[in-house]
Design a protein around this motif. Structure first.
Motif: not given
Length: 379
Positions: A122-140, A155-164
């Motif tokens: 289990v990985a638990i990612v705690v973040t607040d900011s938009k990543s400067q690199d690609s996230v989707k491939e790493a999650v895959a 933050n309720e509208k933290t970037p990238d989380l919904y893309d992930m």
């Protein structure tokens, strides 16, 4: 939602035996104050896990432009060690490469020392900011290993989380981590708590077990440790019996085991005498001189055999800055409960049956938090 309740998180994750890695964003978008709140928030989540080398193992990674492993999956023996370690994490600031952090965690931690075969990851990612690199491939890549990923946005509208979130690769939570969420867990609020629990002959063996389960629920959902909440337990009937002192155990596992091992005394109900003897108990391992809140929880199911000295002994406790919570069950004398609590109705709790004891936790924890949440050492 404002924040994640730890019991909801663990129920959703199904974490009982697992290798769990917290991946914590420490980039410049977080800021030092918010990073401290995140530390407290992660401590609360760890407090809900059964951390040991055969149950849940915990690793810690932080990241900005580059990730850093602070603890591997064989680093901690119990949750208290992990929680204390989280307090000491430094904040670095900088950029935010979440994708690189996820890949680093997979290769260096999940495939590194302490990782176990045939145990869920289990990985638990705690973040607040938009990543400067690609996230989707790493999650895959994590999903393929397989690692189950929980993303917690502070933050309720933290970037990238919904893309992930695509497919079933990710379980997504958003958590607005604020002072409110930290207070809800009574973080950074040390206290000395003693349970004074009746064990007379009028309590059945099954009801005595339920009293122990109530004490365990309070301990399980609290931050316990040398510098956090310390716990002691004393039984009373005709006589008192010290089960363990405030300076005897500093880990949840030890305290829970000690409560499990309690044996009922039987006998009469000398509540007044017990109140006198428990006062000295606070001096043995307590931190009254550091102005740490002193809290006594009296659990009883009936009237005292000799109630005459109840008021005097209760007043003596308050004169020593000990806050008394009266917890009554079934046939408890409500007048005596109020006397012990210093006529403070908010410190009196009552349930009709022993089965209902555990439902009191949220009510009691709220009152305790109001006492402890702003108190620091030496104030």
């Amino acid at each position: 939602m404002d924040f994640i309740r730890e019991e909801y998180f663990t129920a959703e994750a199904g974490i009982n035996t697992a290798d769990v890695v917290f991946i914590i964003d420490e980039s410049g978008g977080i800021g030092n104050n918010n990073f401290q709140l995140i530390q407290s928030f992660v401590q609360s989540l760890i407090g809900s896990l059964n951390v040991n080398q055969t149950g849940v193992r915990v690793g810690i990674v932080t990241y900005n432009e580059a990730p850093k492993a602070h603890a591997y999956l064989d680093s901690f023996q119990d949750r208290t060690e992990a929680q204390q370690f989280i307090k000491l994490l430094p904040y670095r600031g900088g950029g935010s490469n979440t994708g690189a952090a996820l890949r680093f965690t997979l290769e260096s931690v999940f495939k590194g020392r302490g990782s176990r075969e045939d145990v869920q990851k289990v990985a638990i990612v705690v973040t607040d900011s938009k990543s400067q690199d690609s996230v989707k491939e790493a999650v895959a890549e994590l999903h393929w290993f397989p690692v189950r990923v929980f993303a917690i946005g502070v933050n309720e509208k933290t970037p990238d989380l919904y893309d992930m979130e695509g497919g079933n690769r990710l379980t997504l939570f958003t958590a607005k981590v604020t002072e409110k969420s930290v207070d809800a867990f009574c973080e950074d609020a040390p206290s000395d708590v003693i349970f004074l629990t009746e064990s007379s002959e009028r309590i059945s063996a099954e009801d005595f077990r339920k009293m122990k389960e109530f004490m365990k629920s309070v301990v399980t959902k609290s931050i316990v440790g040398l510098n956090d909440m310390r716990v002691g337990v004393m039984q009373f009937s005709t006589r008192t019996k010290v089960e363990f002192r405030l300076n005897q155990y500093f880990s949840k596992d030890e305290i829970l085991e000690a409560i499990d091992n309690m044996k009922q005394q039987n006998g009469g109900v000398e509540t007044g005498r017990a109140l006198t003897e428990v006062s000295q108990f606070f001096s043995e391992g307590g931190r009254r001189s550091f102005r740490v809140p002193q809290i006594l929880m009296v659990i009883t199911d009936g009237a005292a055999t000799n109630p005459d000295n109840l008021r005097k002994n209760s007043d003596a406790l308050r004169a020593n800055n000990i806050t008394v919570f009266s917890i009554g069950v079934e046939n408890a004398n409500k007048t005596e409960l109020l006397i012990m609590a210093g006529n403070n109705q908010s410190n009196v709790f009552y349930v009709d049956k022993f089965d209902q004891l555990e439902t009191l936790y949220k009510q009691i924890s709220g009152v305790i938090c109001s006492i402890t949440k702003h108190r620091k050492y030496g104030e």
